[in-house]
Design an enzyme around this catalytic site. Structure first.
Site, short mmCIF file in Angstrom:
data_model
loop_
_atom_site.label_atom_id
_atom_site.label_comp_id
_atom_site.label_asym_id
_atom_site.label_seq_id
_atom_site.Cartn_x
_atom_site.Cartn_y
_atom_site.Cartn_z
N ASP A 1 0.86 -0.71 0.28
CA ASP A 1 -0.16 -0.15 -0.01
C ASP A 1 1.08 0.77 0.17
O ASP A 1 2.06 1.22 -0.20
CB ASP A 1 -0.80 -0.07 1.03
CG ASP A 1 -1.94 0.59 0.49
OD1 ASP A 1 -2.25 1.76 0.22
OD2 ASP A 1 -3.78 0.05 0.67
N HIS B 1 -2.87 2.85 -4.84
CA HIS B 1 -2.16 2.46 -3.69
C HIS B 1 -0.85 2.20 -3.05
O HIS B 1 -0.79 1.13 -3.10
CB HIS B 1 -3.12 1.36 -3.01
CG HIS B 1 -4.26 1.78 -1.84
ND1 HIS B 1 -4.38 2.12 -1.64
CD2 HIS B 1 -5.46 1.69 -2.49
CE1 HIS B 1 -5.46 2.57 -0.75
NE2 HIS B 1 -6.47 2.50 -2.28
N GLU C 1 -9.38 2.15 -5.15
CA GLU C 1 -9.63 4.02 -5.13
C GLU C 1 -7.88 4.45 -5.64
O GLU C 1 -7.34 5.08 -5.24
CB GLU C 1 -9.13 4.16 -3.54
CG GLU C 1 -10.23 3.53 -2.38
CD GLU C 1 -10.21 3.56 -1.00
OE1 GLU C 1 -10.67 4.31 -0.33
OE2 GLU C 1 -9.04 3.04 -0.75
C1 ACM Z 1 -10.73 -0.80 -0.05
O1 ACM Z 1 -11.24 -0.22 1.04
N1 ACM Z 1 -10.09 0.15 0.04
C2 ACM Z 1 -10.97 -1.36 -0.29
#
Ligand code: ACM
Length: 551
Positions: free
Chosen positions: A187, A258, A325
């Site tokens: 991440d 991420h 995201e």
């Molecule tokens: C997530 O909670 N961004 C998968």
């Protein structure tokens, strides 16, 4: 219940998750003692090893190879007429104890039921006194799981959990008959898996200088370094330990968002015509970093090389490539990204996102694996063989199942275990929605709008444990338990519709289950609220009502 009382007092023996059926308990007890022999057959050797280790530690039982006289035999066997993960457990004072599984996994889940029936001492690592002989009531349990995917996501990127903690987590999943550990390995805030070809991923990407305290708007950092990673041998050990427990470890390498830790390690991975990625560091705050992967061929090659090593370590049929995201601002501003959109006639930046995912869908399929990603991978068109983890509610899962794609349901509204369990400011992790044990128990993984044929695409469900504000085993235990126990029942048992679920019955069985968790040393949230040491330290900042997750 006193710790030495071997008799489960609650109806149904306090079993969690609840089995399909229980015939009994009858009167009297069935004892396992120093003279109890363990009879095994093909396919049951792994469970035999586990039973010898577990009951050997807890009670000092030697369990020599059997069979012995029937009344003194614990027998394991297979019956292919049962479902592969199903089992029958029969205990009788004259005939001894027999666990029959549809396959090796079924025998193992039957052994988990036996352990629960033997009382909380069965969850300890040494006898409290010499000569204790465990016993269970005479009964027959018939059981099989509702879903084949009964998972938990563990985010080891936001806070690294040393290997011991992961192994402990696998033991806890097994005790609840959960069979998937989804490891969120990468991440913005850290890269946690050794990749031999790219040593800076861990040399640089596994370490951050400091960590934001509390939610992302908080003005406070802890001002101390954090990090760590699993070597490839650590991963092999984790995967093998999981396999012994019939748990599949699904690795997640999150792209194209991420990804700041990877870009900090290898700046060429980022959008270098928009930002000076050479000055990027592993992120020290929460939220979603704007620094995402550049949509170039060299980025694809880099991640293919990463995944080559990941595939060699994880036998999981599914590989999770994230896809959630991914802010598109840098792609909008990047001449390179825009040229790629034009060159491939993609549908804007969403099309670029799908271009990444489709590439790895084909790449994984060619290697005999399947791609799973977060529901954002629906944007811009779903790759052919992709499965969807539906987290932003149920809509993604419904859309995917309706179009014939497999789904794992994990909506943040119900099964994000990082969310607080009570509105009290004493809650140690004061983020997200309030989701109580009962809320989790009333979660239904199969959306009602699906036809039976579409519902067959729901592989199962998983609870997600994001660790922004879980920086220790104690914090993790508090957030995960007791809710994971209710979740396990949702994933395993055939429960009625949410409104008809008997929460009082769960509460009675939980009273027994807490004694097991106590014996295991799990620091769960007590039914009456946090203990003084579990309460929120002031530095975590004010709780934010109605805040979105991951803040
Ligand atoms: C997530 O909670 N961004 C998968």
């Amino acid at each position: 219940m006193p710790d030495t009382d071997p008799t489960p007092t609650a109806p149904g023996g306090g079993l969690i998750p609840a089995p399909l059926s229980i015939d009994g308990p009858g009167r009297g007890t069935v004892r396992l003692g120093q003279d109890t022999a363990l009879a095994t057959g093909p396919g049951t050797e792994g469970t035999a090893r586990w039973l010898r280790a577990t009951l050997g530690e807890a009670f000092g039982l030697p369990l020599p190879p059997g069979p012995g006289p029937a009344a003194h035999t614990l027998a394991l066997g297979l019956d292919p007429a049962l479902p592969p993960e199903g089992y029958r457990l029969a205990a009788d004072a004259r005939r001894g104890v027999r666990i029959t599984g549809g396959g090796p996994a079924g025998v193992f889940w039957g052994a988990q039921t036996l352990r629960q029936l033997l009382g909380p001492q069965a969850f300890r690592r040494a006898p409290l006194a010499p000569g204790q002989e465990p016993a269970l009531p005479p009964l027959t349990v018939e059981d099989a799981p509702r879903f084949g995917w009964r998972g938990m996501l563990l985010d080891v990127a936001r806070h690294f959990l040393p290997k011991d903690g992961v192994l402990r987590c696998l033991d806890l999943l097994a005790a609840h008959k959960l069979n998937v550990l989804h490891l969120h390995l990468t991440d913005d805030q850290g890269w946690r898996i050794e990749i031999r070809r790219y040593p800076k991923l861990t040399g640089t990407g596994a370490w951050r200088e400091r960590t934001k305290l509390g939610h992302r708007a908080s003005p406070l950092w802890d001002e101390r370094p954090h990090g760590g990673y699993y070597t490839q041998d650590d991963i092999r050990e984790i995967v093998a330990y999981a396999a012994q427990r019939h748990i599949t470890v699904v690795p997640e390498i999150d792209i194209p968002g991420h990804s700041q830790a990877a870009i900090a390690a290898y700046p060429a991975l980022g959008n270098t015509d928009v930002v000076d990625t050479t000055s990027l560091k592993v992120w020290d705050t929460w939220g979603v970093s704007p620094n995402v992967l550049a949509p170039t061929d060299s980025t694809l090659r880099f991640y293919e090389h990463v995944l080559d090593e990941v595939l060699a370590l994880f036998p999981s049929p599914f590989v999770h490539i994230g896809g959630d995201e991914c802010p598109k601002d840098q792609w909008r501003a990047s001449a390179t990204a825009q040229a790629r959109i034009a060159e491939l006639s993609l549908a804007g930046e969403d099309g670029l996102q799908s271009w990444f995912i489709r590439h790895f869908d084909r790449w994984l399929t060619a290697r005999g694996r399947r791609l799973i990603g977060w529901d954002e991978i629906l944007e811009g068109g779903l790759a052919e063989g992709a499965a969807v983890a539906s987290w932003r509610g149920r809509a993604g899962g419904v859309a995917a199942a309706k179009s014939g794609h497999d789904v794992v349901m994990c909506p943040e509204q119900q099964v994000y275990l990082d969310h607080r369990q009570h509105p009290s400011p004493d809650e140690p992790v004061p983020i997200g929605f309030v989701r109580t044990l009962e809320d989790v128990y009333r979660f239904e993984p199969v959306p009602t709008e699906l036809t039976p044929e579409q519902a067959a695409h729901v592989l199962g469900t998983q609870a997600n444990v994001w660790t922004e504000v879980m920086d220790s085993q104690q914090r993790l235990d508090y957030q995960v338990f007791p809710r994971l126990a209710a979740f396990a029942e949702v994933a395993w048992s055939r429960l009625p519709a949410p409104a008809e679920r008997d929460y009082q019955d769960l509460t009675r069985r939980m009273a027994v289950h807490y004694t097991r968790l106590d014996a295991l040393g799990v620091g769960y949230r007590p039914p009456g609220g946090p203990l003084p040491w579990q309460k929120r330290p002031g530095v975590l900042g004010r709780p934010i009502d109605g805040a979105p997750p991951n803040v």
